[in-house]
Design a protein around this motif. Sequence first.
Motif, short mmCIF file in Angstrom:
data_model
loop_
_atom_site.label_atom_id
_atom_site.label_comp_id
_atom_site.label_asym_id
_atom_site.label_seq_id
_atom_site.Cartn_x
_atom_site.Cartn_y
_atom_site.Cartn_z
N VAL A 164 45.40 49.27 37.04
CA VAL A 164 45.57 51.04 37.08
C VAL A 164 44.62 50.99 38.53
O VAL A 164 43.82 50.08 38.98
CB VAL A 164 44.61 51.66 36.22
CG1 VAL A 164 45.53 51.66 34.67
CG2 VAL A 164 43.26 51.10 35.84
N SER A 165 44.54 52.07 39.05
CA SER A 165 43.98 52.36 40.44
C SER A 165 42.45 52.55 40.14
O SER A 165 42.00 52.51 39.04
CB SER A 165 44.45 53.85 40.92
OG SER A 165 44.08 54.84 40.12
N SER A 166 41.71 52.51 41.14
CA SER A 166 40.11 52.27 41.05
C SER A 166 39.58 53.70 40.49
O SER A 166 38.69 53.84 39.71
CB SER A 166 39.50 52.07 42.31
OG SER A 166 40.02 53.33 43.32
N ASN A 167 40.57 54.77 40.80
CA ASN A 167 40.13 56.18 40.12
C ASN A 167 40.34 56.32 38.61
O ASN A 167 39.44 57.00 37.83
CB ASN A 167 40.93 57.13 40.71
CG ASN A 167 40.90 57.33 42.11
OD1 ASN A 167 39.79 57.08 42.61
ND2 ASN A 167 41.90 58.02 42.64
N ALA A 168 41.01 55.18 37.95
CA ALA A 168 41.18 55.23 36.57
C ALA A 168 40.43 54.14 35.74
O ALA A 168 40.26 54.26 34.62
CB ALA A 168 42.91 55.02 36.28
N SER A 169 40.19 53.21 36.49
CA SER A 169 39.15 52.15 36.06
C SER A 169 38.04 52.53 35.46
O SER A 169 37.15 53.30 36.19
CB SER A 169 39.11 51.03 36.88
OG SER A 169 38.29 50.15 36.47
N TYR A 170 37.46 52.18 34.23
CA TYR A 170 36.06 52.58 33.72
C TYR A 170 35.06 51.64 34.37
O TYR A 170 33.98 51.86 34.05
CB TYR A 170 36.08 52.37 32.13
CG TYR A 170 36.87 53.63 31.40
CD1 TYR A 170 37.75 54.38 32.26
CD2 TYR A 170 36.56 53.93 30.24
CE1 TYR A 170 38.47 55.50 31.52
CE2 TYR A 170 37.20 54.93 29.72
CZ TYR A 170 38.30 55.63 30.23
OH TYR A 170 38.84 56.73 29.65
N GLN A 171 35.54 50.62 35.10
CA GLN A 171 34.46 49.58 35.88
C GLN A 171 33.85 50.52 36.93
O GLN A 171 34.66 51.21 37.51
CB GLN A 171 35.09 48.67 36.20
CG GLN A 171 35.30 47.72 34.83
CD GLN A 171 35.81 46.14 35.33
OE1 GLN A 171 35.67 45.78 36.39
NE2 GLN A 171 36.33 45.72 34.43
N ALA A 172 32.72 50.14 37.46
CA ALA A 172 32.16 51.08 38.54
C ALA A 172 31.35 50.03 39.25
O ALA A 172 30.62 49.05 38.82
CB ALA A 172 31.00 52.08 37.70
N GLU A 173 31.27 50.19 40.65
CA GLU A 173 30.73 49.12 41.39
C GLU A 173 29.25 49.07 41.34
O GLU A 173 28.60 48.04 41.54
CB GLU A 173 31.02 49.69 42.96
CG GLU A 173 32.49 49.42 43.47
CD GLU A 173 32.92 48.12 43.30
OE1 GLU A 173 32.34 47.07 43.60
OE2 GLU A 173 34.01 47.79 42.89
N TRP A 174 28.47 50.27 40.79
CA TRP A 174 27.10 50.23 40.66
C TRP A 174 26.64 49.32 39.56
O TRP A 174 25.68 48.82 39.57
CB TRP A 174 26.52 51.56 40.66
CG TRP A 174 26.79 52.57 39.37
CD1 TRP A 174 27.95 53.23 39.47
CD2 TRP A 174 26.06 52.57 38.35
NE1 TRP A 174 28.07 53.88 38.25
CE2 TRP A 174 27.09 53.57 37.61
CE3 TRP A 174 24.88 52.07 37.72
CZ2 TRP A 174 26.38 53.70 36.28
CZ3 TRP A 174 24.47 52.59 36.74
CH2 TRP A 174 25.16 53.29 35.94
#
Length: 355
Positions: A174-184
């Motif tokens: 899925v796109s980064s908008n939909a991923s529940y993972q977060a860079e922080w």
Amino acid sequence: MSKKTQQIAVPLISVVLGLLLGALIMLLFGYDPIWGYEGLFQTAFGSVKNIGEIFRAMSPLILIALGFSIASRAGFFNIGLPGQAYAGWIAAGWFALSHPEMPRPLMIASTILIAAIAGGLVGAIPGLLRAYLGTSEVIVTIMMNYIVLYVGNNIIQNVFSKSIMRTSDSSIYVSSNASYQAEWLKALTDNSRMNIGFFIALVAILLVWYLLNKTTLGFEIRAVGLNPNASEYAGMSAKRTIVLSMILSGALAGLGGVVEGLGTFENVYVQTSSLAIGFDGMAVSLLATNSPIGILFAAFLFGVLSVGAPGMNAATIPPELIKVVTALIIFFVGSHYVIDRYIKPRKEAKGGAAK
């Protein structure tokens, strides 16, 4: 010992007995249990990344366990949680793959809602059958697991657009908008897969606790679970409560599915069997005696055992033995009446002494 203290003591004793019996099994097969458990806990807590993985593993288990606890409070054994979780995963994943450009806040809210609706619809079927036809929810939910598994796999293989498929059995990410993972969160936990699903799970704990203990619906769920006939006599609609409790149970399982799917794997793919997190979520709820707050701690234990299991390889102990330990813990929880025999509630003990 008071009744409240007993409710805390039984799970703790069950965990200790499970670990001790697991150690005995290791000894019988010629392994060193001290070395094995040392490797397990060193691996689980040995790095920031693994600690992040513990929280990642906890998230779907908490949500699914909460779903099981609501059904249990209503007097039902919802074994359909794996299917309900898979339905939420597929529905939300399909939506996310089909709308990759949607703004992130709207995308996250939409996938949460869609997963809850999908899981709730699957949960509603056994609820309706139980409420209006008196069918066993155990049999129906077991059957629903297989129905959702094979229908879901067929949807992925034959209904998903070819443009969103990487192979015949797996979608693209899925796109980064939909991923529940977060860079922080990745930066905070040394690039672990911990995701916002953990915070969704914490909010769900508070909401379910409030629902069960502070609302009219929660009182009705508990009342129907204790005695549906008396509840009807008191003016409650047992049928409505049965259906609502199963919908809520399925909705929470659906949330667990989307947290696992879009938080851990970030795609949708064909499953060869029912989701393991569904059955593990049941075990978490049983260990916590269906307490929303207790579920947090039970899920933490399961997360530690899951993440730390590979560390047992250093002691040449098969990590599969952790499954044995987990099963033993649940066995002792299920056999709590044996433990109850030796830790009677204070009032009951006094009453027996007086007699």
